[in-house]
Scaffold this motif. Structure first.
Motif, PDB file in Angstrom:
ATOM      1  N   ARG A 186       0.845  -1.205   0.000  1.00 36.02           N
ATOM      2  CA  ARG A 186       0.000   0.000   0.000  1.00 36.02           C
ATOM      3  C   ARG A 186       0.877   1.251   0.000  1.00 36.02           C
ATOM      4  NH1 ARG A 186      -3.987   1.722   5.012  1.00 36.02           N
ATOM      5  NH2 ARG A 186      -5.194   3.315   3.961  1.00 36.02           N
ATOM      6  N   ILE A 187       1.914   1.242   0.815  1.00 34.34           N
ATOM      7  CA  ILE A 187       2.817   2.397   0.890  1.00 34.34           C
ATOM      8  C   ILE A 187       3.523   2.596  -0.444  1.00 34.34           C
ATOM      9  CG2 ILE A 187       4.879   3.323   2.027  1.00 34.34           C
ATOM     10  CD1 ILE A 187       4.023   1.682   4.521  1.00 34.34           C
ATOM     11  N   ARG A 188       3.996   1.495  -1.028  1.00 31.76           N
ATOM     12  CA  ARG A 188       4.690   1.591  -2.312  1.00 31.76           C
ATOM     13  C   ARG A 188       3.763   2.106  -3.412  1.00 31.76           C
ATOM     14  NH1 ARG A 188       9.744   2.528  -1.592  1.00 31.76           N
ATOM     15  NH2 ARG A 188      11.018   0.806  -0.803  1.00 31.76           N
ATOM     16  N   SER A 189       2.468   1.773  -3.312  1.00 34.23           N
ATOM     17  CA  SER A 189       1.522   2.204  -4.348  1.00 34.23           C
ATOM     18  C   SER A 189       1.311   3.716  -4.316  1.00 34.23           C
ATOM     19  CB  SER A 189       0.185   1.488  -4.177  1.00 34.23           C
ATOM     20  OG  SER A 189      -0.505   1.947  -3.023  1.00 34.23           O
ATOM     21  N   GLY A 195       3.736   9.061  -9.325  1.00 30.13           N
ATOM     22  CA  GLY A 195       4.705   8.992 -10.421  1.00 30.13           C
ATOM     23  C   GLY A 195       6.128   9.197  -9.963  1.00 30.13           C
ATOM     24  N   ALA A 196       6.400   8.854  -8.715  1.00 29.56           N
ATOM     25  CA  ALA A 196       7.738   9.078  -8.146  1.00 29.56           C
ATOM     26  C   ALA A 196       8.432   7.741  -7.930  1.00 29.56           C
ATOM     27  CB  ALA A 196       7.623   9.835  -6.827  1.00 29.56           C
ATOM     28  N   ASP A 197       9.553   7.525  -8.620  1.00 30.36           N
ATOM     29  CA  ASP A 197      10.321   6.302  -8.390  1.00 30.36           C
ATOM     30  C   ASP A 197      11.358   6.546  -7.293  1.00 30.36           C
ATOM     31  OD1 ASP A 197      12.360   7.798  -9.569  1.00 30.36           O
ATOM     32  OD2 ASP A 197      12.293   6.708 -11.466  1.00 30.36           O
ATOM     33  N   GLU A 198      12.151   5.536  -6.997  1.00 32.36           N
ATOM     34  CA  GLU A 198      13.105   5.630  -5.882  1.00 32.36           C
ATOM     35  C   GLU A 198      14.142   6.723  -6.116  1.00 32.36           C
ATOM     36  OE1 GLU A 198      16.153   2.696  -3.401  1.00 32.36           O
ATOM     37  OE2 GLU A 198      14.541   1.832  -4.603  1.00 32.36           O
ATOM     38  N   ASP A 199      14.616   6.847  -7.354  1.00 31.58           N
ATOM     39  CA  ASP A 199      15.619   7.881  -7.663  1.00 31.58           C
ATOM     40  C   ASP A 199      15.038   9.278  -7.456  1.00 31.58           C
ATOM     41  OD1 ASP A 199      17.486   5.968  -8.291  1.00 31.58           O
ATOM     42  OD2 ASP A 199      17.077   6.007 -10.446  1.00 31.58           O
ATOM     43  N   CYS A 200      13.796   9.456  -7.885  1.00 35.48           N
ATOM     44  CA  CYS A 200      13.125  10.748  -7.714  1.00 35.48           C
ATOM     45  C   CYS A 200      13.002  11.106  -6.234  1.00 35.48           C
ATOM     46  CB  CYS A 200      11.748  10.704  -8.375  1.00 35.48           C
ATOM     47  SG  CYS A 200      10.686  12.128  -8.002  1.00 35.48           S
ATOM     48  N   LEU A 201      12.591  10.124  -5.422  1.00 37.62           N
ATOM     49  CA  LEU A 201      12.407  10.372  -3.992  1.00 37.62           C
ATOM     50  C   LEU A 201      13.736  10.644  -3.297  1.00 37.62           C
ATOM     51  CD1 LEU A 201       9.720   7.629  -3.342  1.00 37.62           C
ATOM     52  CD2 LEU A 201       9.365  10.104  -3.172  1.00 37.62           C
ATOM     53  N   THR A 202      14.773   9.943  -3.742  1.00 36.01           N
ATOM     54  CA  THR A 202      16.104  10.177  -3.164  1.00 36.01           C
ATOM     55  C   THR A 202      16.565  11.591  -3.452  1.00 36.01           C
ATOM     56  OG1 THR A 202      16.693   7.832  -3.396  1.00 36.01           O
ATOM     57  CG2 THR A 202      18.511   9.393  -3.149  1.00 36.01           C
ATOM     58  N   GLU A 203      16.317  12.051  -4.678  1.00 36.79           N
ATOM     59  CA  GLU A 203      16.695  13.408  -5.051  1.00 36.79           C
ATOM     60  C   GLU A 203      15.875  14.434  -4.267  1.00 36.79           C
ATOM     61  OE1 GLU A 203      18.896  16.294  -6.701  1.00 36.79           O
ATOM     62  OE2 GLU A 203      19.228  14.128  -6.997  1.00 36.79           O
ATOM     63  N   LEU A 283       7.965  10.844   3.948  1.00 38.44           N
ATOM     64  CA  LEU A 283       7.691  10.107   5.183  1.00 38.44           C
ATOM     65  C   LEU A 283       7.191   8.697   4.842  1.00 38.44           C
ATOM     66  CD1 LEU A 283       7.874  10.593   8.209  1.00 38.44           C
ATOM     67  CD2 LEU A 283       5.519  11.433   8.173  1.00 38.44           C
ATOM     68  N   CYS A 284       6.392   8.595   3.771  1.00 36.45           N
ATOM     69  CA  CYS A 284       5.960   7.276   3.291  1.00 36.45           C
ATOM     70  C   CYS A 284       7.166   6.446   2.849  1.00 36.45           C
ATOM     71  CB  CYS A 284       4.997   7.415   2.111  1.00 36.45           C
ATOM     72  SG  CYS A 284       3.394   8.137   2.511  1.00 36.45           S
ATOM     73  N   GLU A 285       8.076   7.090   2.115  1.00 41.09           N
ATOM     74  CA  GLU A 285       9.256   6.385   1.630  1.00 41.09           C
ATOM     75  C   GLU A 285      10.140   5.929   2.789  1.00 41.09           C
ATOM     76  OE1 GLU A 285      12.147   4.786  -1.000  1.00 41.09           O
ATOM     77  OE2 GLU A 285       9.999   5.207  -1.140  1.00 41.09           O
ATOM     78  N   ALA A 286      10.296   6.772   3.806  1.00 43.26           N
ATOM     79  CA  ALA A 286      11.084   6.391   4.980  1.00 43.26           C
ATOM     80  C   ALA A 286      10.452   5.185   5.675  1.00 43.26           C
ATOM     81  CB  ALA A 286      11.188   7.567   5.949  1.00 43.26           C
ATOM     82  N   THR A 287       9.117   5.181   5.750  1.00 44.71           N
ATOM     83  CA  THR A 287       8.405   4.053   6.363  1.00 44.71           C
ATOM     84  C   THR A 287       8.641   2.774   5.572  1.00 44.71           C
ATOM     85  OG1 THR A 287       6.679   5.551   7.174  1.00 44.71           O
ATOM     86  CG2 THR A 287       6.152   3.215   7.100  1.00 44.71           C
ATOM     87  N   ALA A 288       8.551   2.877   4.248  1.00 44.09           N
ATOM     88  CA  ALA A 288       8.762   1.700   3.397  1.00 44.09           C
ATOM     89  C   ALA A 288      10.178   1.164   3.545  1.00 44.09           C
ATOM     90  CB  ALA A 288       8.471   2.051   1.940  1.00 44.09           C
ATOM     91  N   ARG A 289      11.146   2.063   3.618  1.00 43.64           N
ATOM     92  CA  ARG A 289      12.544   1.613   3.734  1.00 43.64           C
ATOM     93  C   ARG A 289      12.811   0.967   5.089  1.00 43.64           C
ATOM     94  NH1 ARG A 289      16.555   5.764   0.437  1.00 43.64           N
ATOM     95  NH2 ARG A 289      15.244   5.957  -1.428  1.00 43.64           N
ATOM     96  N   VAL A 290      12.244   1.517   6.133  1.00 53.78           N
ATOM     97  CA  VAL A 290      12.409   0.911   7.453  1.00 53.78           C
ATOM     98  C   VAL A 290      11.732  -0.460   7.485  1.00 53.78           C
ATOM     99  CG1 VAL A 290      11.701   1.077   9.880  1.00 53.78           C
ATOM    100  CG2 VAL A 290      12.750   3.037   8.753  1.00 53.78           C
ATOM    101  N   MET A 291      10.545  -0.569   6.896  1.00 47.44           N
ATOM    102  CA  MET A 291       9.866  -1.863   6.830  1.00 47.44           C
ATOM    103  C   MET A 291      10.693  -2.863   6.025  1.00 47.44           C
ATOM    104  SD  MET A 291       5.786  -1.124   6.435  1.00 47.44           S
ATOM    105  CE  MET A 291       5.443  -2.875   6.684  1.00 47.44           C
TER     106      MET A 291
END
Length: 306
Positions: A186-189, A195-203, A283-291
């Motif tokens: 759900r978080i990844r969705s 429309g944000a991939d991992e590279d976009c979120l990292t940037e 914050l969603c991305e941080a949650t997904a990475r911690v999970m």
């Protein structure tokens, strides 16, 4: 070593029963073999931390072994560590020792195969075979099947007995691997919708401050910061159920956050994206990475779609 009735024994300060190293007939014991194994693992293989994963019934033996090993100078308690990771019994739903229908010991392969069959049936029951590709369905099936069995074992305090139940393991509510895996997808969705991939979120993370203006945002962020504390606790007590509880609570905090804080706002008529709250998306991305890190530590492989 001391002699007693023709035997060679260790008298241990913390134990009332001496440890027999050489029997009166000159033979050796199970204890002798384990003392030799400690010497080999520490002195020859240079192990600085030896962990014995053996059921609780052997607790006294390992208490004696560790004390005798220290007394004999086989390891240095200041720089080396010996631990017994005891565990309880797996029980069937009749609360007796887990057996097959024929009364035999259940083989792990058979257990995993049944888990795969049940997980696939559960996904099809929910109609996921209609929306996932064949490859995605297989990935989701395996994630659920293997994840639920591992998680059920690791989510209990390891010294306690627990009841093995596929029905409870495959429940998507409560503290189960299925619930956590669904939460993760759900978080990844949310990022996919934006429309944000991992590279976009990292940037974005390099230039976008995370603003914790809502109470649920603050509670989620605060909980994320507890991961190092939880990992340290597991390192100290070797009880992985603490990580399972952390991940379950994390999902609860995320649900509260997601229910109260929009991340992606869409036009109700056209469905086009009007606003992306990048702070919340991060914050969603941080949650997904911690999970994801938590899953990795538990040996569970998540998938991005279920």
């Amino acid at each position: 070593l001391a002699k007693e009735d023709g035997r060679k024994v260790f008298y241990l300060k913390k134990q009332s029963v001496p440890m027999t190293v050489v029997k009166s007939d000159g033979g050796f014991t199970y204890d002798t073999s384990d003392l030799a194994a400690v010497h080999h693992r520490v002195q020859k293989e240079k192990g600085d931390w030896v962990i014995y994963v053996v059921d609780n019934g052997q607790s006294l033996h390992f208490q004696q072994l560790f004390e005798a090993s220290e007394l004999a100078g086989l390891f240095d308690i200041r720089t080396q560590r010996l631990d017994h990771v005891g565990f309880g019994l797996v029980l069937g739903e009749n609360h007796k020792k887990f057996k097959s229908r024929s009364g035999d010991t259940v083989r792990l392969r058979d257990l995993l195969d049944e888990g795969v069959e049940r997980a696939e049936a559960k996904l099809k029951e929910k109609g996921r075979d209609k929306v996932l590709s064949k490859e995605e369905l297989v990935a989701a099936r395996d994630a659920v099947a293997y994840g639920c069995i591992k998680y059920a074992d690791l989510s209990h305090q390891r010294v306690n007995d627990y009841v093995f139940s596929f029905d409870k393991m495959l429940d998507d509510k409560g503290n189960t691997a299925v619930y956590l895996l669904y939460a993760y997808t759900r978080i990844r969705s949310i990022a996919r919708v934006a429309g944000a991939d991992e590279d976009c979120l990292t940037e974005r993370a390099r230039s976008t401050p995370i603003v914790l203006g809502e109470p649920s945002e603050f509670r989620l962020a605060r909980h994320l910061l507890r991961l190092p504390e939880i990992v340290q606790k597991i390192h100290d007590d070797l009880c992985p159920h603490s990580l399972c509880e952390f991940l379950y609570d994390l999902c609860s905090h995320f649900t509260e956050f997601y229910d109260n804080c929009y991340c992606v706002e869409k036009d109700r008529t056209t469905g086009e994206i009007k606003t992306i709250n990048w702070s919340r998306l991060l914050l969603c991305e941080a949650t997904a990475r911690v999970m994801n890190q938590g899953f990795s530590l538990l040996g569970i492989v998540p998938c991005s779609r279920m």
